[in-house]
Design a protein around this motif. Sequence first.
Motif, PDB file in Angstrom:
ATOM      1  N   PHE B 143       0.844  -1.205   0.000  1.00 40.88           N
ATOM      2  CA  PHE B 143       0.000   0.000   0.000  1.00 40.88           C
ATOM      3  C   PHE B 143       0.875   1.250   0.000  1.00 40.88           C
ATOM      4  O   PHE B 143       0.674   2.164  -0.803  1.00 40.88           O
ATOM      5  N   HIS B 144       1.851   1.300   0.894  1.00 40.01           N
ATOM      6  CA  HIS B 144       2.641   2.527   1.044  1.00 40.01           C
ATOM      7  C   HIS B 144       3.675   2.702  -0.064  1.00 40.01           C
ATOM      8  O   HIS B 144       3.946   3.823  -0.478  1.00 40.01           O
ATOM      9  N   THR B 146       3.233   1.625  -3.184  1.00 37.56           N
ATOM     10  CA  THR B 146       2.444   2.039  -4.352  1.00 37.56           C
ATOM     11  C   THR B 146       1.967   3.479  -4.216  1.00 37.56           C
ATOM     12  O   THR B 146       1.993   4.243  -5.185  1.00 37.56           O
ATOM     13  N   THR B 147       1.537   3.863  -3.017  1.00 33.77           N
ATOM     14  CA  THR B 147       1.044   5.232  -2.842  1.00 33.77           C
ATOM     15  C   THR B 147       2.190   6.238  -2.990  1.00 33.77           C
ATOM     16  O   THR B 147       1.996   7.322  -3.550  1.00 33.77           O
ATOM     17  N   TYR B 149       4.705   5.803  -5.017  1.00 31.88           N
ATOM     18  CA  TYR B 149       4.815   5.854  -6.486  1.00 31.88           C
ATOM     19  C   TYR B 149       3.705   6.741  -7.062  1.00 31.88           C
ATOM     20  O   TYR B 149       3.959   7.607  -7.895  1.00 31.88           O
ATOM     21  N   ASP B 150       2.463   6.500  -6.610  1.00 32.25           N
ATOM     22  CA  ASP B 150       1.316   7.251  -7.151  1.00 32.25           C
ATOM     23  C   ASP B 150       1.462   8.753  -6.908  1.00 32.25           C
ATOM     24  O   ASP B 150       1.076   9.571  -7.751  1.00 32.25           O
TER      25      ASP B 150
END
Lengths: 166, 166
Positions: B143-144, B146-147, B149-150
């Motif tokens: 989750f963290h 990817t976030t 990255y996002d």
Amino acid sequence: MTLSMYSASVPVFSRMLKNLLAIFEKAEAYAAEQNIDLQSFVETRLAPDMIPLSGQVQIATDGAKGVSARLAGKPLPSWPDDEKTFAELKQRLQKAIDYLATFSPEDFAGSDDRTVTIKIGGQDTELTGETYLLNRGLPNFYFHVTTAYDILRHKGVPIGKKDYLG
Amino acid sequence: MTLSMYSASVPVFSRMLKNLLAIFEKAEAYAAEQNIDLQSFVETRLAPDMIPLSGQVQIATDGAKGVSARLAGKPLPSWPDDEKTFAELKQRLQKAIDYLATFSPEDFAGSDDRTVTIKIGGQDTELTGETYLLNRGLPNFYFHVTTAYDILRHKGVPIGKKDYLG
């Protein structure tokens, strides 16, 4: 219980997709309450050249389906990516959850070492089942589930980590 | 190779954090090229009440550290979350990568069944090592990452899935 290729994949995919479906229900309730057109969620992207929510759901579910089928050595069902509405995206999540329920732990016996051939950078690449699951399947799946969450959170849907983790 | 608690955690965390560090290098180059203040990246959030990039890196690295130490039954090092600059966030990623390198597969023998006690919703909750890794440790970590990255992607940094997957 001992960690296995099955326990590290199918129940994980299923759990996360169920959590995402519950997040979609919350998004739907929020949109109704705030008079937001649900279609605006479907088409939202975090960057102009990123994939919108619809694509995130299609790729996450494709990942869950593809990893499970490849590791189990079963034929890969083809699902057209034709979902255009929020309701259709929810159906796609449910379709993947139902498909995952067709696998059993026995299907995954020996899949750590099974050779899986996938395209990486346009090239056919052979990986062991274990490397495929750990280095491609899981990170890719989590990428799209998290980005779907991030898109809805970015649109103001009142969700938190608890919804994502279940 | 057979899938193990070690192979499903430490090398995965290490690989993804190295990928994220390479993404941070690209973000730095992009900011220099475009005359963007790197500090604006550090403080960006995808929603007003979401955690900014700095917190995403702190929690992702905390997760990698905490899951590895708990599964190996080793003392949990405490890292103050005091990174305030982009350079400090890169150091935090490297610190976690270095810490992960101190673990060996033997440290994880029997950790599938080791009882891990963590707070869930403020309550002490006992989980088996396997459930802890699969249902909390890995999804939370991804989750963290990817976030993070996002957030950088949302700020225009020219990165793609290839950078995330490595």
